[in-house]
Design a protein around this motif. Structure first.
Motif, PDB file in Angstrom:
ATOM      1  N   VAL A   7      11.406   7.046  -3.945  1.00 40.63           N
ATOM      2  CA  VAL A   7      11.224   6.504  -2.593  1.00 40.63           C
ATOM      3  C   VAL A   7      10.611   5.114  -2.666  1.00 40.63           C
ATOM      4  O   VAL A   7      11.002   4.204  -1.924  1.00 40.63           O
ATOM      5  CB  VAL A   7      10.342   7.443  -1.743  1.00 40.63           C
ATOM      6  CG1 VAL A   7      10.105   6.832  -0.367  1.00 40.63           C
ATOM      7  CG2 VAL A   7      10.981   8.815  -1.607  1.00 40.63           C
ATOM      8  N   ALA A   8       9.638   4.933  -3.571  1.00 45.16           N
ATOM      9  CA  ALA A   8       8.973   3.634  -3.715  1.00 45.16           C
ATOM     10  C   ALA A   8       9.970   2.541  -4.084  1.00 45.16           C
ATOM     11  O   ALA A   8       9.965   1.444  -3.518  1.00 45.16           O
ATOM     12  CB  ALA A   8       7.868   3.717  -4.756  1.00 45.16           C
ATOM     13  N   VAL A   9      10.849   2.835  -5.051  1.00 50.19           N
ATOM     14  CA  VAL A   9      11.857   1.847  -5.438  1.00 50.19           C
ATOM     15  C   VAL A   9      12.878   1.665  -4.318  1.00 50.19           C
ATOM     16  O   VAL A   9      13.341   0.553  -4.050  1.00 50.19           O
ATOM     17  CB  VAL A   9      12.557   2.279  -6.742  1.00 50.19           C
ATOM     18  CG1 VAL A   9      13.652   1.290  -7.114  1.00 50.19           C
ATOM     19  CG2 VAL A   9      11.544   2.375  -7.881  1.00 50.19           C
ATOM     20  N   PHE A  10      13.208   2.760  -3.634  1.00 54.77           N
ATOM     21  CA  PHE A  10      14.187   2.693  -2.544  1.00 54.77           C
ATOM     22  C   PHE A  10      13.746   1.735  -1.444  1.00 54.77           C
ATOM     23  O   PHE A  10      14.540   0.916  -0.966  1.00 54.77           O
ATOM     24  CB  PHE A  10      14.420   4.084  -1.964  1.00 54.77           C
ATOM     25  CG  PHE A  10      15.139   4.068  -0.639  1.00 54.77           C
ATOM     26  CD1 PHE A  10      16.515   3.913  -0.583  1.00 54.77           C
ATOM     27  CD2 PHE A  10      14.435   4.200   0.547  1.00 54.77           C
ATOM     28  CE1 PHE A  10      17.179   3.876   0.644  1.00 54.77           C
ATOM     29  CE2 PHE A  10      15.088   4.169   1.773  1.00 54.77           C
ATOM     30  CZ  PHE A  10      16.465   4.006   1.819  1.00 54.77           C
ATOM     31  N   VAL A  11      12.480   1.828  -1.011  1.00 57.69           N
ATOM     32  CA  VAL A  11      12.052   0.995   0.116  1.00 57.69           C
ATOM     33  C   VAL A  11      12.102  -0.495  -0.245  1.00 57.69           C
ATOM     34  O   VAL A  11      12.352  -1.345   0.617  1.00 57.69           O
ATOM     35  CB  VAL A  11      10.641   1.390   0.607  1.00 57.69           C
ATOM     36  CG1 VAL A  11      10.636   2.823   1.119  1.00 57.69           C
ATOM     37  CG2 VAL A  11       9.582   1.204  -0.475  1.00 57.69           C
ATOM     38  N   ILE A  12      11.878  -0.803  -1.531  1.00 59.64           N
ATOM     39  CA  ILE A  12      11.963  -2.196  -1.960  1.00 59.64           C
ATOM     40  C   ILE A  12      13.424  -2.620  -2.070  1.00 59.64           C
ATOM     41  O   ILE A  12      13.837  -3.656  -1.540  1.00 59.64           O
ATOM     42  CB  ILE A  12      11.252  -2.388  -3.309  1.00 59.64           C
ATOM     43  CG1 ILE A  12       9.765  -2.027  -3.193  1.00 59.64           C
ATOM     44  CG2 ILE A  12      11.420  -3.823  -3.803  1.00 59.64           C
ATOM     45  CD1 ILE A  12       9.034  -2.010  -4.533  1.00 59.64           C
ATOM     46  N   ALA A  60       0.830  -1.210   0.000  1.00 62.45           N
ATOM     47  CA  ALA A  60       0.000   0.000   0.000  1.00 62.45           C
ATOM     48  C   ALA A  60       0.865   1.261   0.000  1.00 62.45           C
ATOM     49  O   ALA A  60       0.538   2.250  -0.671  1.00 62.45           O
ATOM     50  CB  ALA A  60      -0.920  -0.014   1.231  1.00 62.45           C
ATOM     51  N   VAL A  61       1.970   1.224   0.729  1.00 58.75           N
ATOM     52  CA  VAL A  61       2.875   2.378   0.762  1.00 58.75           C
ATOM     53  C   VAL A  61       3.478   2.618  -0.618  1.00 58.75           C
ATOM     54  O   VAL A  61       3.535   3.760  -1.107  1.00 58.75           O
ATOM     55  CB  VAL A  61       3.991   2.162   1.808  1.00 58.75           C
ATOM     56  CG1 VAL A  61       5.058   3.246   1.694  1.00 58.75           C
ATOM     57  CG2 VAL A  61       3.413   2.149   3.216  1.00 58.75           C
ATOM     58  N   VAL A  62       3.923   1.530  -1.277  1.00 58.36           N
ATOM     59  CA  VAL A  62       4.498   1.667  -2.624  1.00 58.36           C
ATOM     60  C   VAL A  62       3.452   2.191  -3.595  1.00 58.36           C
ATOM     61  O   VAL A  62       3.732   3.080  -4.421  1.00 58.36           O
ATOM     62  CB  VAL A  62       5.060   0.306  -3.095  1.00 58.36           C
ATOM     63  CG1 VAL A  62       5.479   0.379  -4.568  1.00 58.36           C
ATOM     64  CG2 VAL A  62       6.244  -0.110  -2.228  1.00 58.36           C
ATOM     65  N   TRP A  63       2.232   1.667  -3.515  1.00 58.04           N
ATOM     66  CA  TRP A  63       1.164   2.139  -4.416  1.00 58.04           C
ATOM     67  C   TRP A  63       0.837   3.608  -4.144  1.00 58.04           C
ATOM     68  O   TRP A  63       0.599   4.379  -5.077  1.00 58.04           O
ATOM     69  CB  TRP A  63      -0.077   1.283  -4.222  1.00 58.04           C
ATOM     70  CG  TRP A  63      -1.221   1.711  -5.114  1.00 58.04           C
ATOM     71  CD1 TRP A  63      -1.427   1.375  -6.408  1.00 58.04           C
ATOM     72  CD2 TRP A  63      -2.287   2.598  -4.748  1.00 58.04           C
ATOM     73  NE1 TRP A  63      -2.571   1.986  -6.892  1.00 58.04           N
ATOM     74  CE2 TRP A  63      -3.116   2.754  -5.891  1.00 58.04           C
ATOM     75  CE3 TRP A  63      -2.626   3.270  -3.584  1.00 58.04           C
ATOM     76  CZ2 TRP A  63      -4.250   3.555  -5.881  1.00 58.04           C
ATOM     77  CZ3 TRP A  63      -3.759   4.069  -3.587  1.00 58.04           C
ATOM     78  CH2 TRP A  63      -4.555   4.203  -4.720  1.00 58.04           C
ATOM     79  N   TRP A  64       0.827   3.994  -2.872  1.00 54.34           N
ATOM     80  CA  TRP A  64       0.551   5.391  -2.515  1.00 54.34           C
ATOM     81  C   TRP A  64       1.624   6.317  -3.078  1.00 54.34           C
ATOM     82  O   TRP A  64       1.330   7.413  -3.567  1.00 54.34           O
ATOM     83  CB  TRP A  64       0.485   5.517  -0.992  1.00 54.34           C
ATOM     84  CG  TRP A  64       0.487   6.922  -0.486  1.00 54.34           C
ATOM     85  CD1 TRP A  64      -0.383   7.923  -0.797  1.00 54.34           C
ATOM     86  CD2 TRP A  64       1.434   7.512   0.418  1.00 54.34           C
ATOM     87  NE1 TRP A  64      -0.059   9.096  -0.140  1.00 54.34           N
ATOM     88  CE2 TRP A  64       1.053   8.861   0.613  1.00 54.34           C
ATOM     89  CE3 TRP A  64       2.555   7.015   1.083  1.00 54.34           C
ATOM     90  CZ2 TRP A  64       1.770   9.725   1.440  1.00 54.34           C
ATOM     91  CZ3 TRP A  64       3.262   7.871   1.920  1.00 54.34           C
ATOM     92  CH2 TRP A  64       2.872   9.203   2.092  1.00 54.34           C
ATOM     93  N   LEU A  65       2.883   5.861  -3.041  1.00 50.10           N
ATOM     94  CA  LEU A  65       3.977   6.686  -3.538  1.00 50.10           C
ATOM     95  C   LEU A  65       3.981   6.756  -5.062  1.00 50.10           C
ATOM     96  O   LEU A  65       4.304   7.805  -5.641  1.00 50.10           O
ATOM     97  CB  LEU A  65       5.319   6.128  -3.051  1.00 50.10           C
ATOM     98  CG  LEU A  65       5.618   6.277  -1.560  1.00 50.10           C
ATOM     99  CD1 LEU A  65       6.826   5.427  -1.174  1.00 50.10           C
ATOM    100  CD2 LEU A  65       5.850   7.735  -1.192  1.00 50.10           C
ATOM    101  N   ALA A  66       3.649   5.640  -5.705  1.00 50.38           N
ATOM    102  CA  ALA A  66       3.726   5.595  -7.169  1.00 50.38           C
ATOM    103  C   ALA A  66       2.547   4.812  -7.724  1.00 50.38           C
ATOM    104  O   ALA A  66       2.694   3.650  -8.134  1.00 50.38           O
ATOM    105  CB  ALA A  66       5.044   4.968  -7.610  1.00 50.38           C
ATOM    106  N   PRO A  67       1.345   5.417  -7.730  1.00 47.68           N
ATOM    107  CA  PRO A  67       0.174   4.712  -8.263  1.00 47.68           C
ATOM    108  C   PRO A  67       0.314   4.349  -9.734  1.00 47.68           C
ATOM    109  O   PRO A  67      -0.275   3.372 -10.199  1.00 47.68           O
ATOM    110  CB  PRO A  67      -0.978   5.701  -8.033  1.00 47.68           C
ATOM    111  CG  PRO A  67      -0.325   7.032  -7.857  1.00 47.68           C
ATOM    112  CD  PRO A  67       1.002   6.767  -7.245  1.00 47.68           C
ATOM    113  N   ASP A  68       1.109   5.135 -10.464  1.00 48.14           N
ATOM    114  CA  ASP A  68       1.403   4.818 -11.859  1.00 48.14           C
ATOM    115  C   ASP A  68       2.729   4.057 -11.886  1.00 48.14           C
ATOM    116  O   ASP A  68       3.804   4.627 -11.741  1.00 48.14           O
ATOM    117  CB  ASP A  68       1.521   6.094 -12.688  1.00 48.14           C
ATOM    118  CG  ASP A  68       1.785   5.803 -14.165  1.00 48.14           C
ATOM    119  OD1 ASP A  68       1.827   4.613 -14.527  1.00 48.14           O
ATOM    120  OD2 ASP A  68       1.977   6.770 -14.933  1.00 48.14           O
ATOM    121  N   GLY A  69       2.648   2.755 -12.045  1.00 43.29           N
ATOM    122  CA  GLY A  69       3.838   1.921 -11.982  1.00 43.29           C
ATOM    123  C   GLY A  69       4.911   2.293 -12.988  1.00 43.29           C
ATOM    124  O   GLY A  69       6.090   2.004 -12.774  1.00 43.29           O
TER     125      GLY A  69
END
Length: 328
Positions: free
Chosen positions: A281-286, A23-32
């Protein structure tokens, strides 16, 4: 709770953590498609991150060993602690990191030949965690005041004062805190007469613990900063230090397995505070979780033969010295 019940509870916690992280990743980058820009990794920075993870593991392990022996624990080689810490970080991905740290330390040391029980390990780990929460909060207070210009002379001076203040505080407080913790342990065991706490932690040992705590925070922050640079994220290292405590404290206190979702949320808030691109940030957390977990796994595998050989014939436990300086 039965074994099956614990497994179900662990599975539910893991699924909840994964759902929150997603959910956090989707919130940061809803457009993959926005994530593709940051999918190119720089091997040099990944190698630096791995080296910093190793340095952080050794720093944390050295503090664990120092604290354990200062509190009357069995003397064991550093490699036992280095292997144990790395292993617990990997196992912690499947359970609460805090609970694993508190409850599994004793098992790791006893498997290597320690004669102390789980209560001693829990007491020592709890004391460490108090410092690990206090120091990031002190750094965060500095960050709130100076995050916009962390390289200003006043900012550098304030950071130095904050770190020196923590070292002085922990050096002074560790002795009475240890005495109190061991006395409480004896009371809980209801065997105060049979259990004689070792001499209080000597000031010189407390100072070393405090300095290792600062080194631990620096290396852990630096390893995540290197992970960010591996993705091409241009982040000032002092600005990163100013906001990283948000995620680090979240990681310590989270109840989900491996702090899944909670730490990602902490990083999202921290890095967006300093205007890092949301997709980055989304890629970073992964990427950071994968790099850190895999590196700890490699460290655990590499140190296992040495730790096993060292633990097969554990060093004889030395009786604490009677002087005020504590164990020699």
């Amino acid at each position: 709770m039965s074994g099956a019940g614990r497994r179900v509870r662990a599975l539910v916690g893991l699924l909840a953590g994964l759902a929150l992280a997603a959910a956090v990743v989707w919130w940061l980058a809803p457009d993959g498609r926005a994530l593709v820009e940051y999918m190119s990794f720089q091997p040099g920075w990944i190698a630096l991150a791995a080296a910093l993870i190793l340095a952080g593991n050794l720093t944390t392990s050295a503090r664990w060993k120092l604290m354990t022996e200062a509190m009357g624990g069995t003397h064991l080689p550093l490699v036992v602690y280095a292997h144990g810490h790395a292993l617990l970080r990997v196992v912690g991905q499947l359970s609460s990191t805090l609970l694993v740290d508190l409850l599994a330390r004793g098992a790791v040391l006893r498997a290597a030949g320690s004669t102390r029980g789980h209560g001693h390990a829990i007491t020592q780990a709890a004391l460490e965690r108090l410092g690990d929460i206090l120091l990031p909060l002190i750094v965060l207070a500095w960050g709130v005041a100076f995050v916009d210009d962390p390289r200003a002379p006043t900012s550098i001076a304030a950071l130095a004062v904050a770190l020196a203040g923590f070292v002085a505080l922990l050096t002074a407080a560790l002795r009475p805190m240890t005495r109190l913790a061991l006395a409480l342990l004896a009371t809980v065991r209801r065997s105060a007469r049979a259990f004689e706490p070792p001499p209080p932690v000597a000031p010189a040992v407390a100072l070393r613990v405090a300095l290792l705590s600062v080194a631990r925070l620096v290396t852990i922050t630096a390893q995540f900063w290197a992970c960010a640079r591996a993705l091409g994220l241009e982040v000032d290292p002092l600005q990163f230090l100013a906001v990283a405590p948000i995620a680090l404290v979240a990681g310590i206190l989270a109840i989900t397995p491996g702090a899944l979702g909670i730490q990602e949320l902490g990083w999202a808030g921290a890095l967006q505070w300093i205007d890092v691109d949301a997709a980055g940030v989304a890629v970073f957390v992964i990427a950071a979780r994968v790099i850190v977990t895999c590196t700890f796994g490699l460290i655990a595998l590499a140190t296992w033969p040495l730790a096993r050989r060292s633990g097969a014939a554990p060093m004889r436990e030395r009786a604490p010295a009677a002087s005020d300086d504590g164990p020699r």
